[in-house]
Structure formats: structure tokens, C-alpha cells
Scaffold this active site. Sequence first.
Site, PDB file in Angstrom:
ATOM      1  N   ARG A 155       0.796  -1.233   0.000  1.00 39.13           N
ATOM      2  CA  ARG A 155       0.000   0.000   0.000  1.00 39.13           C
ATOM      3  C   ARG A 155       0.822   1.273   0.000  1.00 39.13           C
ATOM      4  O   ARG A 155       1.904   1.322   0.574  1.00 39.13           O
ATOM      5  CB  ARG A 155      -0.915   0.004   1.230  1.00 39.13           C
ATOM      6  CG  ARG A 155      -1.954  -1.087   1.160  1.00 39.13           C
ATOM      7  CD  ARG A 155      -2.792  -1.192   2.422  1.00 39.13           C
ATOM      8  NE  ARG A 155      -3.777  -2.260   2.267  1.00 39.13           N
ATOM      9  CZ  ARG A 155      -3.493  -3.562   2.419  1.00 39.13           C
ATOM     10  NH1 ARG A 155      -2.285  -3.948   2.765  1.00 39.13           N
ATOM     11  NH2 ARG A 155      -4.430  -4.478   2.242  1.00 39.13           N
TER      12      ARG A 155
ATOM     13  N   HIS B 125       3.081 -12.618  -5.937  1.00 46.21           N
ATOM     14  CA  HIS B 125       2.034 -12.807  -4.940  1.00 46.21           C
ATOM     15  C   HIS B 125       1.504 -14.248  -4.926  1.00 46.21           C
ATOM     16  O   HIS B 125       0.296 -14.474  -4.862  1.00 46.21           O
ATOM     17  CB  HIS B 125       0.904 -11.807  -5.204  1.00 46.21           C
ATOM     18  CG  HIS B 125       0.156 -11.392  -3.988  1.00 46.21           C
ATOM     19  ND1 HIS B 125      -0.647 -12.260  -3.274  1.00 46.21           N
ATOM     20  CD2 HIS B 125       0.088 -10.210  -3.348  1.00 46.21           C
ATOM     21  CE1 HIS B 125      -1.178 -11.612  -2.267  1.00 46.21           C
ATOM     22  NE2 HIS B 125      -0.752 -10.368  -2.284  1.00 46.21           N
TER      23      HIS B 125
ATOM     24  N   HIS C  82      -1.041  -2.551  -4.394  1.00 49.64           N
ATOM     25  CA  HIS C  82      -0.394  -3.328  -5.469  1.00 49.64           C
ATOM     26  C   HIS C  82      -0.439  -2.612  -6.831  1.00 49.64           C
ATOM     27  O   HIS C  82      -0.758  -3.214  -7.853  1.00 49.64           O
ATOM     28  CB  HIS C  82      -1.036  -4.712  -5.567  1.00 49.64           C
ATOM     29  CG  HIS C  82      -0.817  -5.561  -4.348  1.00 49.64           C
ATOM     30  ND1 HIS C  82       0.328  -5.512  -3.590  1.00 49.64           N
ATOM     31  CD2 HIS C  82      -1.602  -6.513  -3.760  1.00 49.64           C
ATOM     32  CE1 HIS C  82       0.230  -6.392  -2.585  1.00 49.64           C
ATOM     33  NE2 HIS C  82      -0.920  -7.000  -2.664  1.00 49.64           N
TER      34      HIS C  82
ATOM     35  N   ASP D 119      -0.568 -10.289   8.183  1.00 50.95           N
ATOM     36  CA  ASP D 119      -0.502  -9.520   6.937  1.00 50.95           C
ATOM     37  C   ASP D 119       0.481  -8.383   7.231  1.00 50.95           C
ATOM     38  O   ASP D 119       0.106  -7.217   7.274  1.00 50.95           O
ATOM     39  CB  ASP D 119      -1.901  -8.988   6.578  1.00 50.95           C
ATOM     40  CG  ASP D 119      -1.924  -8.314   5.213  1.00 50.95           C
ATOM     41  OD1 ASP D 119      -0.897  -8.341   4.515  1.00 50.95           O
ATOM     42  OD2 ASP D 119      -2.980  -7.747   4.853  1.00 50.95           O
TER      43      ASP D 119
ATOM     44  N   GLU E 115       5.885 -12.344   0.225  1.00 53.50           N
ATOM     45  CA  GLU E 115       6.057 -11.262  -0.752  1.00 53.50           C
ATOM     46  C   GLU E 115       7.319 -10.481  -0.416  1.00 53.50           C
ATOM     47  O   GLU E 115       7.323  -9.647   0.478  1.00 53.50           O
ATOM     48  CB  GLU E 115       4.837 -10.338  -0.719  1.00 53.50           C
ATOM     49  CG  GLU E 115       3.534 -11.043  -1.027  1.00 53.50           C
ATOM     50  CD  GLU E 115       2.335 -10.244  -0.530  1.00 53.50           C
ATOM     51  OE1 GLU E 115       2.143  -9.110  -0.997  1.00 53.50           O
ATOM     52  OE2 GLU E 115       1.608 -10.743   0.344  1.00 53.50           O
TER      53      GLU E 115
HETATM   54  C1  FUC Z   1      -1.425  -8.776   0.484  1.00 55.61           C
HETATM   55  C2  FUC Z   1      -1.910  -7.964   1.620  1.00 55.61           C
HETATM   56  C3  FUC Z   1      -3.154  -7.286   1.456  1.00 55.61           C
HETATM   57  C4  FUC Z   1      -4.125  -7.699   0.401  1.00 55.61           C
HETATM   58  C5  FUC Z   1      -3.519  -8.488  -0.710  1.00 55.61           C
HETATM   59  C6  FUC Z   1      -4.446  -9.248  -1.569  1.00 55.61           C
HETATM   60  O1  FUC Z   1      -0.286  -8.304  -0.069  1.00 55.61           O
HETATM   61  O2  FUC Z   1      -0.960  -7.146   2.201  1.00 55.61           O
HETATM   62  O3  FUC Z   1      -3.759  -7.006   2.670  1.00 55.61           O
HETATM   63  O4  FUC Z   1      -5.294  -8.155   0.873  1.00 55.61           O
HETATM   64  O5  FUC Z   1      -2.375  -9.136  -0.462  1.00 55.61           O
END
Ligand code: FUC
Length: 352
Positions: free
Chosen positions: A80, A179, A105, A251, A318
Site C-alpha cells: 500500500r 504474490h 499493489h 498480513d 512477498e
Molecule cells: C497482500 C496484503 C493485502 C491484500 C492483498 C491481496 O499483499 O498485504 O492485505 O489483501 O495481499
Amino acid sequence: MITQSVFGSMPDGTAVEQFCLTNNNGVSVEILNLGGIIRRWLIPNDKKQDIDIVLGFDSVADYLIDDSYLGALVGRYANRIDRGKFTLDGIDFRTDTNQNDNCLHGGSQGFNNKIWQSSILSNDVNPAILLQLQSPDGDQGFPGKIWCKVIYTLTEQNRLKIEYFASCDQTTIYNPTNHSYFNLSGHNDGPASSHSIQVLASHFTPTDERAIPTGEIKEVDNSPFDLRPLTPIKQVLGAEHQQLKFANGLDHNFCLDAYQPDSKLASYAAKMVSENKNLVLKVYTNMPGLQIFTANHFDNKTGKNDACYQAHQGVCFETQLYPDSPNHSNFPSATLRPNQEFYGLTEYEVLF
Ligand code: FUC
């Protein structure tokens, strides 16, 4: 070896290609030129059929409406940016905002749903593909044109190596990641919270209730965020902590102890071990941060082969710069200048 096939087509008719990279140990990884998505990752298993360790979908349409970024390359900015606002060299920028008034993202038309130009780099041992994407000046509100390249290589050591390269024509920010949601028992085999994790980080970046870092780089000591010893994920998820309540699970960005600015080498950062200890995923990177996300929001999501994904079905590792770093001068900088070449390296190794 690489086999190439057509996975489907985009709404405008453009073909979505799928590359299946296989090594001599029988590991195979399927990658789409749509968003560089890792769609399937098969690990051989004596007892039954291969185990597919990543969550995914069976159609292009499912990927295009997905807001969970399953397996995708994320850009221009992973995680974010507070209200999509930042200042670079005294100039204010405002990006697209796509989640709770923040930029998540890279905005609503991020790299994850773009068709990348694709080619096979090596079709022998250590099969490799090259993906390329140009993002124009102003794309999703980000300054400067940026040329992005990603090389995926599947090695004979059962590592999937992801190399990120980028250059720009104006000062900008860049923070790519992948991701993938991993479940070492198989993507359709119940929650990955039965696994254990280790993260070599003595600090993390706490957030406010909007998932935006407060700016603090906090020690993990005496908290559920101390994952330096191998820890059952269930134990973390069951712990009492305001940060876990905010996110409904893990998270959070961990500040990796092994990080060395400008290093082009990937250091060991984290691992996940399946409940029966048959499979281990190890993560290596040259990036300073690692967002661990335990898929807290899944609720009957239909995935590959009609699998039903529930909360904690997969875990994301990530590798990244810290979230919202353009707004925190104490975080490693995400600024990319025209005379610089970005190089990110992450390797996911599966021991089986
Ligand atoms: C991750 C998280 C987020 C989000 C996303 C789909 O990177 O940090 O909260 O929901 O994925």
C-alpha cells in the site's frame, strides 16, 4: 524443458500463453504471460499424484476479476501507499486508489493483469523465460516511463529464481513482488495454517487499522511476530495481539536481518514446513522486506479444479521494499532514478 501452449484469451482476443518449465527432477512450474502469473507448481511425490503447491484459477476470466493477486507479478508498487499520495524531489504525486482509499499493489490496473511480452531464454537445463512490460509515464498516476523485465528460471536445485530488472526515464518509485499463495499439502488440501514458518527478522513494521505502516520499525521480541524460531502458524494466528486483530491474521512486513543495501545476492530469509514435514519451502532474497500474508480474507473462493479456498488456505511470502516507503524516510528507499537499474532477486526453493 519448456512447453508453450495457449491458456485462453483476453477480452480483446489476445492469446494468453502458458509456459511450463520442467527440470530434470520432475518439478514443473506453469507461468502465464498474463501478469507473469505462477498458475501451477507441481512437486513429484512417490505416494500419490504430484502436489500442486500454489493456489490458482482455471480461466483468464477468473484471473481478471480476482482481487487477491493469485500468483501474479505485482507492480509498480507492491502493497500500500497511503491514500495514493507521495512526494518525490518536491513534486506531489497521486496514484489510483483501489482499496479503502489507498493504492494497493499498483492501483486498479496494475502489472498483474497486463499481458507481458514473453520469450523463452533457455529451453535446456535451468529452463528460463523472459517477460517484459513497458509502463508509460503517468500509468496509474506513477511518474516516468518504466521498462520492466522479469526472468523466471527453474534450476536443477529445485529453486524458482525470479529476477526483476527495471529502468526509467524520470525519477519514480518501483517495488515489484510475486504474490503466490503457497500450500505445501496441495492447493486444495485445507488450510496452510497447519504448517510452521520461520522468518529471520528481528523487526517488523506495525500498521494502523487501515494496514498502513505507522512508521515504527519495531522489535519482534516477546511478541507473536518473533518468528525466528520455527513456529506453528496456528500458534501465531491464535495469539492475542492488536496487530493480528487489525489484519485478521498475519498480513505484515518483516524487516529482514540479512538485508544489505545494493546486494545482488539472495540471502536466506524464511521457510515454511508442512505439517508432516515432507515438504519445505525456503525463501531467499536481496530485498529488505517480506510481507507474510496468511490469506485471511478467503471465504469459499473457487479455485483450480473447483477447489474451495478458505481463510488461511495459502501463505504469501512477498519479498519487497517496505509498504508505503515513499512516505517514511526511515524505510529503505523505493526511489528509482534514470541513471539507475533496479535489480531484485528472489528464489523459492522446494525441498521434497
Ligand atoms: C497482500 C496484503 C493485502 C491484500 C492483498 C491481496 O499483499 O498485504 O492485505 O489483501 O495481499
